[in-house]
Design a protein around this motif. Sequence first.
Motif, PDB file in Angstrom:
ATOM      1  N   GLY A   1       0.740  -1.087   0.024  1.00  0.00           N
ATOM      2  CA  GLY A   1       0.158   0.072   0.021  1.00  0.00           C
ATOM      3  C   GLY A   1       0.819   1.376   0.153  1.00  0.00           C
ATOM      4  N   LYS A   2       0.261   2.295   0.285  1.00  0.00           N
ATOM      5  CA  LYS A   2       0.906   3.603   0.348  1.00  0.00           C
ATOM      6  C   LYS A   2       2.130   3.428   1.591  1.00  0.00           C
ATOM      7  CE  LYS A   2       0.035   8.523   1.327  1.00  0.00           C
ATOM      8  NZ  LYS A   2       1.102   8.973   0.463  1.00  0.00           N
ATOM      9  N   GLU A   3       3.300   3.940   1.067  1.00  0.00           N
ATOM     10  CA  GLU A   3       4.417   3.816   2.009  1.00  0.00           C
ATOM     11  C   GLU A   3       4.487   4.995   3.159  1.00  0.00           C
ATOM     12  OE1 GLU A   3       4.556   3.998  -1.318  1.00  0.00           O
ATOM     13  OE2 GLU A   3       5.488   2.064  -1.881  1.00  0.00           O
ATOM     14  N   PRO A   4       4.773   4.734   4.098  1.00  0.00           N
ATOM     15  CA  PRO A   4       4.937   5.890   5.293  1.00  0.00           C
ATOM     16  C   PRO A   4       5.799   6.838   4.903  1.00  0.00           C
ATOM     17  CG  PRO A   4       5.664   3.855   6.080  1.00  0.00           C
ATOM     18  CD  PRO A   4       5.144   3.589   4.717  1.00  0.00           C
ATOM     19  N   ALA A   5       5.626   7.936   5.496  1.00  0.00           N
ATOM     20  CA  ALA A   5       6.752   9.124   5.307  1.00  0.00           C
ATOM     21  C   ALA A   5       8.036   8.772   5.773  1.00  0.00           C
ATOM     22  CB  ALA A   5       6.125  10.641   5.755  1.00  0.00           C
ATOM     23  N   TRP A   6       8.174   8.196   6.943  1.00  0.00           N
ATOM     24  CA  TRP A   6       9.495   7.800   7.435  1.00  0.00           C
ATOM     25  C   TRP A   6      10.345   6.892   6.645  1.00  0.00           C
ATOM     26  CZ3 TRP A   6      10.403   2.750   8.236  1.00  0.00           C
ATOM     27  CH2 TRP A   6       9.494   1.809   8.226  1.00  0.00           C
ATOM     28  N   LEU A   7       9.833   6.352   5.731  1.00  0.00           N
ATOM     29  CA  LEU A   7      10.639   5.535   4.784  1.00  0.00           C
ATOM     30  C   LEU A   7      11.669   6.252   4.113  1.00  0.00           C
ATOM     31  CD1 LEU A   7       8.296   2.852   3.099  1.00  0.00           C
ATOM     32  CD2 LEU A   7       9.947   2.509   4.774  1.00  0.00           C
ATOM     33  N   GLY A   8      11.621   7.536   3.819  1.00  0.00           N
ATOM     34  CA  GLY A   8      12.342   8.400   3.351  1.00  0.00           C
ATOM     35  C   GLY A   8      13.736   8.709   3.777  1.00  0.00           C
ATOM     36  N   TRP A   9      13.570   8.279   5.081  1.00  0.00           N
ATOM     37  CA  TRP A   9      14.710   8.572   6.015  1.00  0.00           C
ATOM     38  C   TRP A   9      15.478   7.402   6.359  1.00  0.00           C
ATOM     39  CZ3 TRP A   9      16.343  13.186   7.457  1.00  0.00           C
ATOM     40  CH2 TRP A   9      15.205  14.456   7.262  1.00  0.00           C
ATOM     41  N   VAL A  10      15.069   6.231   5.633  1.00  0.00           N
ATOM     42  CA  VAL A  10      15.749   5.075   6.079  1.00  0.00           C
ATOM     43  C   VAL A  10      16.520   4.677   4.680  1.00  0.00           C
ATOM     44  CG1 VAL A  10      15.587   2.448   6.537  1.00  0.00           C
ATOM     45  CG2 VAL A  10      13.885   4.162   7.471  1.00  0.00           C
ATOM     46  N   PRO A  11      17.864   4.307   4.849  1.00  0.00           N
ATOM     47  CA  PRO A  11      18.683   3.951   3.536  1.00  0.00           C
ATOM     48  C   PRO A  11      18.091   2.597   3.273  1.00  0.00           C
ATOM     49  CG  PRO A  11      20.027   4.649   5.495  1.00  0.00           C
ATOM     50  CD  PRO A  11      18.702   4.713   6.164  1.00  0.00           C
ATOM     51  N   ILE A  12      18.425   2.395   2.127  1.00  0.00           N
ATOM     52  CA  ILE A  12      17.959   1.111   1.231  1.00  0.00           C
ATOM     53  C   ILE A  12      16.479   1.384   0.926  1.00  0.00           C
ATOM     54  CG2 ILE A  12      17.820  -1.257   1.211  1.00  0.00           C
ATOM     55  CD1 ILE A  12      20.673  -0.194   1.505  1.00  0.00           C
ATOM     56  N   MET A  13      15.750   1.492   1.981  1.00  0.00           N
ATOM     57  CA  MET A  13      14.453   1.647   1.770  1.00  0.00           C
ATOM     58  C   MET A  13      13.733   2.626   0.878  1.00  0.00           C
ATOM     59  SD  MET A  13      12.368   0.313   5.161  1.00  0.00           S
ATOM     60  CE  MET A  13      12.135  -1.325   5.605  1.00  0.00           C
ATOM     61  N   ALA A  14      14.623   3.865   1.191  1.00  0.00           N
ATOM     62  CA  ALA A  14      14.309   5.137   0.530  1.00  0.00           C
ATOM     63  C   ALA A  14      14.648   5.142  -0.906  1.00  0.00           C
ATOM     64  CB  ALA A  14      14.956   6.304   1.165  1.00  0.00           C
ATOM     65  N   GLN A  15      15.842   4.296  -0.992  1.00  0.00           N
ATOM     66  CA  GLN A  15      16.309   3.994  -2.730  1.00  0.00           C
ATOM     67  C   GLN A  15      15.561   3.422  -3.159  1.00  0.00           C
ATOM     68  OE1 GLN A  15      18.236   4.431  -0.090  1.00  0.00           O
ATOM     69  NE2 GLN A  15      19.596   6.237  -0.556  1.00  0.00           N
ATOM     70  N   THR A  16      14.961   2.400  -2.905  1.00  0.00           N
ATOM     71  CA  THR A  16      14.105   1.018  -3.146  1.00  0.00           C
ATOM     72  C   THR A  16      12.834   1.900  -3.599  1.00  0.00           C
ATOM     73  OG1 THR A  16      14.968  -0.592  -1.933  1.00  0.00           O
ATOM     74  CG2 THR A  16      12.938  -1.006  -3.005  1.00  0.00           C
ATOM     75  N   GLN A  17      12.284   2.733  -2.785  1.00  0.00           N
ATOM     76  CA  GLN A  17      10.983   3.448  -3.105  1.00  0.00           C
ATOM     77  C   GLN A  17      11.249   4.379  -4.158  1.00  0.00           C
ATOM     78  OE1 GLN A  17       9.908   6.367  -0.194  1.00  0.00           O
ATOM     79  NE2 GLN A  17       7.654   5.993  -0.300  1.00  0.00           N
ATOM     80  N   MET A  18      12.324   5.058  -4.337  1.00  0.00           N
ATOM     81  CA  MET A  18      12.814   5.942  -5.485  1.00  0.00           C
ATOM     82  C   MET A  18      12.783   5.144  -6.798  1.00  0.00           C
ATOM     83  SD  MET A  18      14.869   9.455  -3.737  1.00  0.00           S
ATOM     84  CE  MET A  18      16.062   8.321  -3.032  1.00  0.00           C
ATOM     85  N   MET A  19      13.658   4.140  -6.702  1.00  0.00           N
ATOM     86  CA  MET A  19      13.746   3.512  -8.111  1.00  0.00           C
ATOM     87  C   MET A  19      12.287   2.986  -8.477  1.00  0.00           C
ATOM     88  SD  MET A  19      17.365   1.614  -7.809  1.00  0.00           S
ATOM     89  CE  MET A  19      17.331   0.898  -6.067  1.00  0.00           C
ATOM     90  N   ASN A  20      11.500   2.295  -7.389  1.00  0.00           N
ATOM     91  CA  ASN A  20      10.055   2.135  -7.985  1.00  0.00           C
ATOM     92  C   ASN A  20       9.384   2.932  -8.685  1.00  0.00           C
ATOM     93  OD1 ASN A  20      10.212  -0.834  -7.334  1.00  0.00           O
ATOM     94  ND2 ASN A  20       9.797  -0.417  -5.310  1.00  0.00           N
ATOM     95  N   GLN A  21       9.581   4.202  -8.262  1.00  0.00           N
ATOM     96  CA  GLN A  21       8.814   5.432  -8.791  1.00  0.00           C
ATOM     97  C   GLN A  21       9.505   5.772 -10.082  1.00  0.00           C
ATOM     98  OE1 GLN A  21       9.556   8.661  -5.786  1.00  0.00           O
ATOM     99  NE2 GLN A  21       7.565   8.051  -4.860  1.00  0.00           N
ATOM    100  N   VAL A  22      10.657   5.484 -10.466  1.00  0.00           N
ATOM    101  CA  VAL A  22      11.251   5.594 -11.633  1.00  0.00           C
ATOM    102  C   VAL A  22      10.900   4.770 -12.552  1.00  0.00           C
ATOM    103  CG1 VAL A  22      13.316   5.671 -13.114  1.00  0.00           C
ATOM    104  CG2 VAL A  22      13.212   6.830 -10.707  1.00  0.00           C
ATOM    105  N   LEU A  23      10.575   3.458 -12.158  1.00  0.00           N
ATOM    106  CA  LEU A  23      10.338   2.205 -13.121  1.00  0.00           C
ATOM    107  C   LEU A  23       8.597   2.399 -13.519  1.00  0.00           C
ATOM    108  CD1 LEU A  23      11.715  -1.096 -11.220  1.00  0.00           C
ATOM    109  CD2 LEU A  23      12.567   0.151 -13.638  1.00  0.00           C
TER     110      LEU A  23
END
Length: 387
Positions: A327-349
Amino acid sequence: MREILAIYFKEISDAMRDRRTLMMVLASSLLLVPLLLFVFSTVMSQVESQAVDRSVLAVNMKDAPSLENYILRQGYQIKQAPADYEEKSRNKELTKPVLIVADNFEENLAQLKKVELEIAYDTSNRQAEMGLRPLRTLLNGYVQERSGLALMMRGVSAEVLQAVEVKERHISRPDERRVTITGMLPMVLIMAIVMGGMFAAIDSTAGERERGSLEPLMMNPVSGLQLAIGKTAAVASVSVLIVILTVSSFFPAQSLIANEALRAEFQFAWKDALAFLVVLIPLAAALSALQVALSLTCKTFKEANVRNQLLSLVVSFMPMFFLLNPGKEPAWLGWVPIMAQTQMMNQVLKGELVSLNAIAIALSVCCVIVAVSLLFVSRKMREVVME
């Protein structure tokens, strides 16, 4: 600055000397993504081939003429299943499930008795299992038609049972891409970074301690911080090279995709590659600094290898969060390494725009990791000499 560059080129030279490990890492970074996309497309093509294949393997179809008529009207062919279909399904010789019609099927159905249709397949036969869904859809259509005819024979319209019609309305943007199987690629990229820099980090710290070459290096007129920067920069260079090669392999990998649906889904352009590099290069530097710091606490190559393997295990499990919580990712994920990058790469895809705020947060966190790791390594260097 001259001392840092000298240490940097010395570490790069040491990393290049172990050509077997270096070639293995570079080859895996170039071949891993094309191989995965080829496997994914092959599996999807097998699934679609089962849906396109308009044939049904059946046993005792002569006792169900109405079912036979329905299947033929749907454009399917009916083939007699071999007598030893169970054995052939176990041996993977049959690539489709087998429909088994009970004796006196039509007579019992006419007398309003409960009848059964059995679908036989071996659960270890993955290709046969892929044909299960199309066959179930076909049989459900027969059941609905038969029920509708039975109601009509009694003067009841079948539409009475279908008073509610459910429709789907897609609200996604027209330019938004679907991400299904390709959602695993960010995890693959992150693991390539971790595994690529691990060997260089271990060799430049625990490896030198074990060989006894770290203490003589500390005797030179260089500070612990200079050593930390030089060694970390060398390991980070290897990791960044792995990132560039792996992301670049996406382009030739697209030509290996055999499935049309996956090819339409996986549209990787140069702007996507640049976005991946912006996201992954700071992470590569942060993970390299962390690996150097972790490896320096070990006295032997073997000990450092075990600890870094544990780090790799933790890193590999972190992107699993997106599979378990789609579902919708919580805002705190942006501050967690690995998870933040995974989230951004999924957005690019998906073809979405990555916000500058998210990039800035991820970059800041990576810079903090690098700074803390460098301070730790610079202090630990002097402790190593005293041990």
